[in-house]
Design an enzyme around this catalytic site. Structure first.
Site, PDB file in Angstrom:
ATOM      1  CD  GLU A   1      -3.102  -1.009   0.455  1.00  0.00           C
ATOM      2  OE1 GLU A   1      -3.373   0.131   0.037  1.00  0.00           O
ATOM      3  OE2 GLU A   1      -3.790  -2.010   0.193  1.00  0.00           O
TER       4      GLU A   1
ATOM      5  CB  CYS B   1      -1.702   7.351   1.439  1.00  0.00           C
ATOM      6  SG  CYS B   1      -3.207   6.534   1.988  1.00  0.00           S
TER       7      CYS B   1
HETATM    8  P1  NAD Z   1       8.158   4.772   4.924  1.00  0.00           P
HETATM    9  O1  NAD Z   1       8.162   3.917   3.713  1.00  0.00           O
HETATM   10  O2  NAD Z   1       9.312   5.664   5.183  1.00  0.00           O
HETATM   11  O3  NAD Z   1       8.025   3.868   6.246  1.00  0.00           O
HETATM   12  C1  NAD Z   1       7.030   2.867   6.409  1.00  0.00           C
HETATM   13  C2  NAD Z   1       7.569   1.791   7.333  1.00  0.00           C
HETATM   14  O4  NAD Z   1       8.699   1.181   6.730  1.00  0.00           O
HETATM   15  C3  NAD Z   1       7.994   2.264   8.706  1.00  0.00           C
HETATM   16  O5  NAD Z   1       7.556   1.336   9.674  1.00  0.00           O
HETATM   17  C4  NAD Z   1       9.504   2.303   8.609  1.00  0.00           C
HETATM   18  O6  NAD Z   1      10.142   2.027   9.837  1.00  0.00           O
HETATM   19  C5  NAD Z   1       9.804   1.208   7.625  1.00  0.00           C
HETATM   20  N1  NAD Z   1      11.017   1.490   6.834  1.00  0.00           N
HETATM   21  C6  NAD Z   1      11.504   2.715   6.505  1.00  0.00           C
HETATM   22  N2  NAD Z   1      12.630   2.587   5.766  1.00  0.00           N
HETATM   23  C7  NAD Z   1      12.849   1.256   5.636  1.00  0.00           C
HETATM   24  C8  NAD Z   1      13.865   0.490   4.987  1.00  0.00           C
HETATM   25  N3  NAD Z   1      14.865   1.082   4.342  1.00  0.00           N
HETATM   26  N4  NAD Z   1      13.778  -0.853   5.048  1.00  0.00           N
HETATM   27  C9  NAD Z   1      12.758  -1.446   5.689  1.00  0.00           C
HETATM   28  N5  NAD Z   1      11.796  -0.775   6.335  1.00  0.00           N
HETATM   29  C10 NAD Z   1      11.819   0.568   6.318  1.00  0.00           C
HETATM   30  O7  NAD Z   1       6.782   5.567   4.850  1.00  0.00           O
HETATM   31  P2  NAD Z   1       6.229   6.662   5.857  1.00  0.00           P
HETATM   32  O8  NAD Z   1       7.067   7.887   5.707  1.00  0.00           O
HETATM   33  O9  NAD Z   1       6.046   6.078   7.208  1.00  0.00           O
HETATM   34  O10 NAD Z   1       4.782   6.923   5.252  1.00  0.00           O
HETATM   35  C11 NAD Z   1       4.525   7.829   4.243  1.00  0.00           C
HETATM   36  C12 NAD Z   1       4.325   7.144   2.912  1.00  0.00           C
HETATM   37  O11 NAD Z   1       3.395   6.089   3.032  1.00  0.00           O
HETATM   38  C13 NAD Z   1       3.734   8.076   1.871  1.00  0.00           C
HETATM   39  O12 NAD Z   1       4.343   7.828   0.621  1.00  0.00           O
HETATM   40  C14 NAD Z   1       2.268   7.658   1.824  1.00  0.00           C
HETATM   41  O13 NAD Z   1       1.600   7.964   0.628  1.00  0.00           O
HETATM   42  C15 NAD Z   1       2.375   6.207   2.056  1.00  0.00           C
HETATM   43  N6  NAD Z   1       1.114   5.685   2.606  1.00  0.00           N
HETATM   44  C16 NAD Z   1       0.356   4.860   1.846  1.00  0.00           C
HETATM   45  C17 NAD Z   1      -0.847   4.410   2.338  1.00  0.00           C
HETATM   46  C18 NAD Z   1      -1.753   3.510   1.549  1.00  0.00           C
HETATM   47  O14 NAD Z   1      -2.683   2.981   2.143  1.00  0.00           O
HETATM   48  N7  NAD Z   1      -1.518   3.300   0.269  1.00  0.00           N
HETATM   49  C19 NAD Z   1      -1.258   4.792   3.620  1.00  0.00           C
HETATM   50  C20 NAD Z   1      -0.449   5.625   4.362  1.00  0.00           C
HETATM   51  C21 NAD Z   1       0.751   6.069   3.847  1.00  0.00           C
END
Ligand code: NAD
Length: 433
Positions: free
Chosen positions: A210, A244
């Site tokens: 997602e 998002c």
């Molecule tokens: P992110 O990808 O930075 O982090 C998400 C999760 O992944 C966190 O738990 C983080 O600790 C982990 N993570 C971060 N870097 C990682 C790595 N290198 N390896 C493994 N795990 C890692 O995202 P965010 O900043 O928390 O959220 C914002 C993003 O999420 C935006 O792009 C938003 O559009 C998207 N989002 C999508 C939905 C949806 O339902 N489609 C919902 C909410 C947010």
């Protein structure tokens, strides 16, 4: 043995006892989860206030209520979902009886982001439990109060060999992703989605991703402008734009541009008061890094509405930005903040052509009563899901699977789809001897 390995091993052992496959067990687990959420409700609201300055009304409406709604829907339908489905048999096998059995994958990993830190951890968990899996949740480290609370709540309700939380930063996520899970459900950025999918490939673990992206909103000249302004403001500035499926940018027919901007301004004042910077209920940007990234976009055009920011408080006021075009920096990446760039069109065709050339959006919103135009946009543009004459509301229905396509994600959930996504559908042909 590291903590992730130990946890997966304990959960796999527990899964093989077969207890979680029992539908009564799953129903009881969902009921216990409901009691736990009710018990922790005030702590959840306080944590959302501490990490993101969400008001109680916003925290309840956009996080707790959605989770409870999904939970109740699953409780109501779980027996029916879990019942094996009889399907017709091909004529070539006249004595055959065909049945599809939904079985749990096993041990699932749920990785959650920070923007709806409660909803986006517990929403997928409901599906994992309903389908009969064990699960490990990895909440976002950027909302630490909510992360601790999720850990406490889950420990209070479930034994760790069934449902557990592993808190931490990227290293924790990486440690978990090295392990062999049977399903991975990831919500977050497109960049990290790629990392997750690569890690999953090592074990051939199926994934739901997602992700995010730039979701357009298009307002045609025949739209009901007052209603349109209300619905854009609600969708764009909820959680200070850190949603998002928030409208990322606006294309409006040039004939109604000025009228729409005036109505958006009125609506912002109505909703947030004359001075949003003094509104103690307006959510802040999650941290200084994101504040710096988002506030830089303020220099990318001319503020038609708003435009102020306050780094000490991590606040950016609801802003509409004119003088922007496709080549502006703000049009190259997901904004994820309360800034709405606006562009105009006379002819929508070149706009649609450009949207189609770019990564597929997570959502698209179109305001018009013109059914031919509605059909054209739906036919021409591929996107995760969206609304005609509204924003966000497609994601609140149990009957509409929610997810992205292409760079905005793969797979979907909500309602029965949450059960299906965490189930393997086993097809059985039974014949007599
Ligand atoms: P992110 O990808 O930075 O982090 C998400 C999760 O992944 C966190 O738990 C983080 O600790 C982990 N993570 C971060 N870097 C990682 C790595 N290198 N390896 C493994 N795990 C890692 O995202 P965010 O900043 O928390 O959220 C914002 C993003 O999420 C935006 O792009 C938003 O559009 C998207 N989002 C999508 C939905 C949806 O339902 N489609 C919902 C909410 C947010």
């Amino acid at each position: 043995m590291n903590q992730a390995k130990q946890l997966v091993s304990e959960q796999r052992t527990f899964f093989y006892t077969g207890q979680t496959k029992n539908v009564e067990y799953r129903i009881r687990a969902l009921q216990q989860l409901r009691v736990g959420i009710e018990k922790y409700q005030q702590r959840i609201l306080d944590a959302l206030r501490a990490d993101l300055n969400k008001s109680e009304a916003e925290g309840y409406g956009s996080e707790i209520r959605i989770v409870l709604g999904e939970l109740d829907f699953a409780l109501e339908h779980l027996e029916e979902w879990a019942t094996p489905k009889s399907v017709p048999t091909a004529a070539a096998i006249p004595d055959g009886v065909s049945t599809i059995y939904a079985e749990p994958y096993g041990v699932a990993l749920i990785i959650a982001p920070w923007n709806y830190p409660f909803q986006l951890a517990f929403g997928p968990l409901i599906g994992a439990i309903a389908a009969g899996n064990c699960a490990v949740i990895k909440p976002s480290e950027l909302t630490p109060t909510v992360s601790h609370l999720i850990n406490d709540l889950i420990q209070d309700v479930f034994p760790r060999e069934y449902i557990a939380v592993m808190e931490g930063e990227v290293e924790t996520s990486t440690e978990l992703l090295n392990e062999h899970f049977d399903y991975i459900f990831f919500t977050g950025s497109t960049g990290v989605g790629r990392i997750v999918m690569k890690a999953a490939a090592k074990h051939l673990t199926p994934v739901t991703l997602e992700l995010g992206g730039k979701s357009p909103v298009i307002v045609h000249k025949d739209a009901d402008l007052k209603l349109t302004a209300q619905r854009i403001v609600r969708g764009k500035y909820l959680n200070a734009g850190q949603t998002c499926v928030a409208p990322d940018y606006l294309f409006v027919h040039e004939q109604v541009h000025d009228a729409l901007i005036a109505l958006i301004q009125e609506e912002i004042q109505d909703k947030f008061g004359n001075d949003v910077m003094k509104n103690s209920d307006f959510p802040h940007i999650v941290n200084a890094r994101n504040f710096d990234r988002v506030s830089r976009f303020l220099e990318d055009g001319k503020a038609l509405i708003g435009g102020r920011s306050e780094r000490d408080q991590l606040l950016i006021e609801p802003t509409v930005l004119g003088d922007v075009d496709w080549s502006s920096a703000i049009m190259q990446e997901e904004i994820f903040g309360p800034i709405l760039p606006v562009m105009t069109y006379q002819d929508l065709n070149p706009v649609l052509d450009e949207i189609v050339r770019r990564p597929k959006p997570l959502a698209l919103y179109l305001f018009t009563e013109d059914e031919q135009l509605q059909e054209q946009v739906l036919n021409q543009v591929s996107f995760g899901g969206g609304c005609i004459n509204d924003t966000l509301s497609h994601m609140t229905s149990h009957y509409l699977p929610f997810g992205g396509v292409g760079e905005s994600g793969m797979g979907s959930y909500h309602g029965q789809q949450s059960f299906d996504v965490f189930s393997h559908h086993k097809s059985i042909m039974k014949r007599s001897e």
